[in-house]
Write an enzyme that holds these catalytic residues in place. Structure first.
Site, PDB file in Angstrom:
ATOM      1  N   THR A  13     -10.884  62.517  21.215  1.00  0.00           N
ATOM      2  CA  THR A  13     -10.552  61.210  21.819  1.00  0.00           C
ATOM      3  C   THR A  13     -11.648  60.752  22.783  1.00  0.00           C
ATOM      4  OG1 THR A  13      -8.276  61.943  21.693  1.00  0.00           O
ATOM      5  CG2 THR A  13      -8.699  60.015  23.054  1.00  0.00           C
ATOM      6  N   LYS A 105     -12.166  71.015  32.202  1.00  0.00           N
ATOM      7  CA  LYS A 105     -11.530  71.518  33.437  1.00  0.00           C
ATOM      8  C   LYS A 105     -11.177  73.005  33.358  1.00  0.00           C
ATOM      9  CE  LYS A 105      -7.850  69.254  31.167  1.00  0.00           C
ATOM     10  NZ  LYS A 105      -6.783  68.338  31.023  1.00  0.00           N
ATOM     11  N   GLY A 134      -9.326  61.819  35.069  1.00  0.00           N
ATOM     12  CA  GLY A 134      -9.859  60.827  34.123  1.00  0.00           C
ATOM     13  C   GLY A 134     -10.721  59.764  34.759  1.00  0.00           C
ATOM     14  N   GLY A 187       3.359  59.919  22.654  1.00  0.00           N
ATOM     15  CA  GLY A 187       1.996  60.428  22.516  1.00  0.00           C
ATOM     16  C   GLY A 187       1.373  60.826  23.839  1.00  0.00           C
ATOM     17  N   ASP A 201      -2.520  73.079  34.132  1.00  0.00           N
ATOM     18  CA  ASP A 201      -3.528  72.016  34.049  1.00  0.00           C
ATOM     19  C   ASP A 201      -3.838  71.498  35.462  1.00  0.00           C
ATOM     20  OD1 ASP A 201      -5.006  69.858  32.371  1.00  0.00           O
ATOM     21  OD2 ASP A 201      -3.738  68.692  33.724  1.00  0.00           O
ATOM     22  N   LYS A 205      -7.505  71.719  37.642  1.00  0.00           N
ATOM     23  CA  LYS A 205      -8.154  70.588  38.314  1.00  0.00           C
ATOM     24  C   LYS A 205      -8.237  70.838  39.821  1.00  0.00           C
ATOM     25  CE  LYS A 205      -6.363  67.431  34.801  1.00  0.00           C
ATOM     26  NZ  LYS A 205      -5.186  66.639  34.443  1.00  0.00           N
ATOM     27  N   GLY A 303      -6.657  59.389  28.947  1.00  0.00           N
ATOM     28  CA  GLY A 303      -6.852  58.261  28.036  1.00  0.00           C
ATOM     29  C   GLY A 303      -8.310  58.107  27.681  1.00  0.00           C
TER      30      GLY A 303
HETATM   31  N1  HSE Z   1      -2.961  66.735  29.864  1.00  0.00           N
HETATM   32  C1  HSE Z   1      -3.561  66.052  30.960  1.00  0.00           C
HETATM   33  C2  HSE Z   1      -2.481  65.289  31.728  1.00  0.00           C
HETATM   34  C3  HSE Z   1      -4.625  65.125  30.438  1.00  0.00           C
HETATM   35  O1  HSE Z   1      -1.320  65.230  31.291  1.00  0.00           O
HETATM   36  O2  HSE Z   1      -2.777  64.776  32.795  1.00  0.00           O
HETATM   37  C4  HSE Z   1      -5.725  64.832  31.401  1.00  0.00           C
HETATM   38  O3  HSE Z   1      -6.374  65.948  31.896  1.00  0.00           O
END
Ligand code: HSE
Length: 426
Positions: A13, A105, A134, A187, A201, A205, A303
């Site tokens: 993406t 990350k 992002g 999505g 996640d 970060k 995105g």
């Molecule tokens: N999976 C991550 C989120 C995408 O939901 O924020 C961006 O790092």
């Protein structure tokens, strides 16, 4: 005209977004900034993508070796994610003197020190704005905008998937699983969303942000992580009645001159706090600086186009000769506080039999551990003999609250395991 030869590795993406923007805006970048961003090579292991994106055969390759061994390429953009072979691609590109941009990350949270020193050793640079939040320029803000400040704390909503799920649970009073199913349908959630909902996640970060803000590399094992799977609609309902909103927070704060707290967990925050209004898939980071005071960075944390725009902002920095994204802070943090020793306010829910003396028994245990209660709510008994008792505490040591709850849960008046959620005021 300055020409920058670029190799893009990974056409997922974000990679597709970067490719498209560089093509569409090439003339504009030349005219406005005098820089010609030339895509010299594009690599993806799926060769079918070449035709789909109309990429010229002579610049397409399925082997990343062809990109890192190409002497003409100045900047390698790694967008395949995961640890291997991304790590190899980045290190070998740096060793051959190329500049590198990555959004990876998971890898950075594990190997940030190694990667930064490889860049330094080889007299080249690495940038990674797209790895956190992002499209929000949080890395640039920490490394450049706040260069002369000292960061006191940073509290972020840095996982869009979890924020979407919690926002839906608050709005619709639905279960975690219903909200997750909806996130999948729209999505937003990955096919395997476990890194998102379990908090990892956010932890990846947070370790990058903590390094930049405090000059201390915090490895994953030193970050306390709790996800959102156990959050129930019942607690969301009581929290709402108390004027609180639930969020998955990533927190890094200096609690002493050289001691840092670094943690990711669900937390209740006052409805009037700016972070409480960060809904859906949006991200935000609330930063307190010694000189600048409170700041809120808000925007799209994922995105295609927001993230691709962050990658291209790195490209500009490298083209203009800016160095690697380094922490402006000196490494003065010596210690990461263990979760057991942190002080926090808490929300607690007990499921207790409704009869005289129950509250006295619960508060007796809390008093023994010096846990001070800020408020108590017990809902009216209907048919069931078991009623929820909700308490808010003042600041308490985490270990004391855990020990108290273990003791309370063993009492005969308690019918289910108690629920405890952090409460943050900042
Ligand atoms: N999976 C991550 C989120 C995408 O939901 O924020 C961006 O790092």
């Amino acid at each position: 005209m300055k020409k920058v030869n670029i190799g893009i590795i990974g056409l997922g993406t974000i990679g597709k977004g970067v490719y498209k923007i560089l093509l569409q805006r090439r003339e504009f970048f030349k005219r406005k900034y005098g820089i010609d961003f030339h895509i010299a090579k594009v690599c993806d292991k799926n060769a079918k993508i070449r035709k789909r994106l109309n990429i010229k055969p002579k610049i397409f390759t399925s082997s990343f070796q062809n990109v890192i061994s190409d002497k003409n390429i100045d900047v390698v953009i790694e967008l395949i994610g995961g640890i291997n072979p991304a790590r190899d691609i980045i290190l070998r590109s740096l060793q051959s003197g190329k500049k590198v941009i990555t959004a990876n990350k998971a890898l950075l949270s594990q190997d940030l020190s190694l990667i930064l020193s490889a860049a330094k050793k080889n007299k080249t640079q690495i940038r990674f704005e797209a790895s956190v939040c992002g499209g929000i320029p949080i890395i640039k803000s920490l490394t450049e905008g706040l260069v002369c400040d000292r960061i006191e704390s940073m509290v972020g909503i840095i996982n869009g998937t979890s924020n979407y799920i919690l926002s839906r649970m608050m709005q619709e009073e639905c279960s975690f699983f219903e909200a997750l199913a909806e996130a999948r349908k729209k999505g937003f959630a990955e096919r395997n969303p476990s890194l998102d909902i379990k908090g990892f996640d956010s932890a990846h970060k947070l370790s990058i942000l903590a390094y930049l803000a405090f000059g201390k590399y915090v490895s994953q094992k030193d970050i306390y992580v709790k996800g959102i799977e156990d959050i129930s609609p019942l607690d969301i309902k009581y929290a709402k009645e108390l004027g609180l909103v639930i969020k998955l927070l990533a927190i890094a704060k200096k609690v002493d001159k050289n001691v840092l707290e670094v943690r990711v967990h669900p937390a209740l925050i006052p409805r009037i706090h700016p972070l409480a209004n960060v809904g859906g898939v949006f991200n935000a980071v609330y930063v307190k600086g010694e000189l600048v005071g409170d700041m809120l960075f808000f925007g799209k944390g994922a995105g295609q186009m927001p993230t691709a725009s962050a990658v291209i902002s790195d490209l500009f920095d490298l083209a203009m000769g800016k160095g690697s994204a380094e922490s402006p802070q000196k490494d003065i943090i010596k210690k990461i506080k263990r979760i057991d020793n942190i002080q926090s306010k808490y929300y607690i829910r007990f499921m207790a039999i409704d009869k005289p003396g129950v509250l006295a028994k619960i508060s007796g245990v809390l008093a023994k551990r010096k846990i001070s209660i800020a408020s108590v709510t017990q809902t009216e008994r209907q048919r069931a003999r078991v009623v929820p008792v909700v308490m808010l505490t003042h600041d308490v040591r985490e270990k004391d609250i855990r020990l108290a709850l273990e003791e309370i849960d063993r009492l005969a008046i308690i019918r289910k395991n108690s629920v405890v959620i952090h409460r943050e005021e900042f």
